[in-house]
Design an enzyme around this catalytic site. Structure first.
Site, PDB file in Angstrom:
ATOM      1  N   SER A  24       0.844  -1.194   0.000  1.00  0.00           N
ATOM      2  CA  SER A  24       0.000   0.000   0.000  1.00  0.00           C
ATOM      3  C   SER A  24       0.879   1.242   0.000  1.00  0.00           C
ATOM      4  O   SER A  24       2.046   1.177  -0.382  1.00  0.00           O
ATOM      5  CB  SER A  24      -0.943  -0.032   1.209  1.00  0.00           C
ATOM      6  OG  SER A  24      -1.956   0.937   1.073  1.00  0.00           O
ATOM      7  N   ASN A  25       0.348   2.379   0.417  1.00  0.00           N
ATOM      8  CA  ASN A  25       1.138   3.615   0.496  1.00  0.00           C
ATOM      9  C   ASN A  25       0.622   4.464   1.645  1.00  0.00           C
ATOM     10  O   ASN A  25      -0.332   4.083   2.328  1.00  0.00           O
ATOM     11  CB  ASN A  25       1.097   4.362  -0.842  1.00  0.00           C
ATOM     12  CG  ASN A  25      -0.327   4.680  -1.250  1.00  0.00           C
ATOM     13  OD1 ASN A  25      -1.013   5.452  -0.596  1.00  0.00           O
ATOM     14  ND2 ASN A  25      -0.796   4.044  -2.316  1.00  0.00           N
ATOM     15  N   HIS A  26       1.228   5.642   1.830  1.00  0.00           N
ATOM     16  CA  HIS A  26       0.936   6.453   3.012  1.00  0.00           C
ATOM     17  C   HIS A  26      -0.307   7.336   2.900  1.00  0.00           C
ATOM     18  O   HIS A  26      -0.552   8.158   3.783  1.00  0.00           O
ATOM     19  CB  HIS A  26       2.121   7.382   3.298  1.00  0.00           C
ATOM     20  CG  HIS A  26       3.321   6.662   3.805  1.00  0.00           C
ATOM     21  ND1 HIS A  26       3.330   5.985   4.989  1.00  0.00           N
ATOM     22  CD2 HIS A  26       4.559   6.510   3.272  1.00  0.00           C
ATOM     23  CE1 HIS A  26       4.521   5.460   5.179  1.00  0.00           C
ATOM     24  NE2 HIS A  26       5.281   5.744   4.147  1.00  0.00           N
ATOM     25  N   SER A  27      -1.049   7.238   1.814  1.00  0.00           N
ATOM     26  CA  SER A  27      -2.177   8.160   1.637  1.00  0.00           C
ATOM     27  C   SER A  27      -3.153   8.095   2.816  1.00  0.00           C
ATOM     28  O   SER A  27      -3.513   7.015   3.278  1.00  0.00           O
ATOM     29  CB  SER A  27      -2.922   7.806   0.348  1.00  0.00           C
ATOM     30  OG  SER A  27      -4.107   8.550   0.266  1.00  0.00           O
ATOM     31  N   ALA A  91      -4.712   7.449  -4.142  1.00  0.00           N
ATOM     32  CA  ALA A  91      -3.339   7.022  -4.435  1.00  0.00           C
ATOM     33  C   ALA A  91      -3.411   5.531  -4.752  1.00  0.00           C
ATOM     34  O   ALA A  91      -3.247   4.672  -3.880  1.00  0.00           O
ATOM     35  CB  ALA A  91      -2.444   7.280  -3.233  1.00  0.00           C
TER      36      ALA A  91
END
Ligand code: CTP
Length: 213
Positions: A24-27, A91
Site C-alpha cells: 500500500s502507500n501512506h495516503s 493514491a
C-alpha cells in the site's frame, strides 16, 4: 437545472500478498475527503469511493469502501456514466501481486521474490470516453510540471493537481502543501502552503467554472 453528481476517489488501495499482508502507500485520504465534503457543501450529490483510511465517512455522501485497485475500478466505472465531475484523488497502488498466497507465507531463511504486475490505470480508462469533467492528481519526486503536463495529456484530463514530495516534509495528511494546477487549455497556477480544505475550494471553483447552489 439538474443537481450535479460528483464522483471522488480517495485514500490508498491495498493489494493483498497473503491473508495477513498487503502492499500500500501512506495516503490518508484527506484531500479526496475534503473535495467530497466541499462538493456536498455546494449542494452536489456526491459519491466517494475510498480505500482504507482512518477518516470517518462524511454525512450526506454516499461512501463506498474498497480495498484493491481492481475493486476501486469496478466501483468507479459503475458510477462514472452518471457523473458530471470525477476527481481521482486516490493514491492507487501501481502494482499488485501476480498470485496472492492463499495461506500465510512462512519465512524460510532465504530471500523471497514477489512477482508484481501493473494495476489498471483507472484514470486513463476514465479519460477514454466521457461526458464528465475529469480531474487527476499527481505526486512526483522530480520534474513536477513536466510530468504533470504529460499526465494531463496522456490521460486526456481537463485538469491536473500536482504536488512534489519534498525530502523531509510531511506530504500526506492534514498539513499545508504547495501545488501546481494545470488545465487542458494551457492555464498553470501555483499555490503555496495551503491547507487541503482551502485547495478543495479552489479545485472545485476551477472545475465547475462557477459556484453551484
Ligand atoms: N491513477 C489511477 N490508476 C492507477 C494509478 C494512478 O487512476 N493505477 C491515478 C491517480 O488517482 C492520480 C493519477 O492517476 O489521479 C496520477 O497518479 P500517479 O501515481 O501520480 O501517476 P501514475 O500515472 O501512476 O504514474 P507514475 O506512478 O509512474 O508517476
Amino acid at each position: 437545472m439538474k443537481t450535479p453528481l460528483v464522483l471522488v476517489t480517495a485514500g490508498p488501495t491495498r493489494e493483498r500478498i497473503d491473508p495477513v499482508r498487503f502492499i500500500s502507500n501512506h495516503s490518508t485520504g484527506t484531500f479526496g475527503y475534503a473535495i467530497a465534503q466541499e462538493a456536498r457543501n455546494r449542494g452536489c450529490r456526491v459519491v466517494l469511493v475510498t480505500g482504507p483510511v482512518s477518516v470517518k465517512s462524511p454525512p450526506g455522501i454516499k461512501t463506498i469502501h474498497i480495498e484493491s485497485a481492481a475493486e476501486m475500478q469496478k466501483a468507479v466505472l459503475s458510477w462514472a456514466g452518471r457523473a458530471d465531475y470525477v476527481f481521482m484523488a486516490a493514491a492507487v497502488s501501481d502494482w499488485r501481486a501476480v498470485k496472492p498466497a492463499r495461506t500465510k507465507i512462512k519465512k524460510a531463511g532465504r530471500r523471497l521474490l514477489l512477482e508484481l504486475e501493473e494495476n489498471p490505470d483507472i484514470l486513463k480508462t476514465l479519460g477514454k470516453q466521457r461526458n464528465y469533467r475529469l480531474v487527476g492528481f499527481a505526486l512526483e519526486t522530480a520534474r513536477l510540471e513536466e510530468r504533470a503536463a504529460e499526465k494531463l495529456k496522456s490521460k486526456n484530463l481537463d485538469m491536473i493537481v500536482a504536488n512534489k514530495l519534498v525530502k523531509g516534509s510531511k506530504l500526506f495528511g492534514d498539513n499545508k502543501i504547495d501545488v501546481v494546477i494545470m488545465d487542458r487549455y494551457g492555464s498553470r497556477c501555483i499555490y503555496k502552503s495551503l491547507s487541503k480544505g482551502r485547495l478543495a475550494k479552489i479545485i472545485l471553483d476551477k472545475a465547475f467554472g462557477f459556484n453551484i447552489k
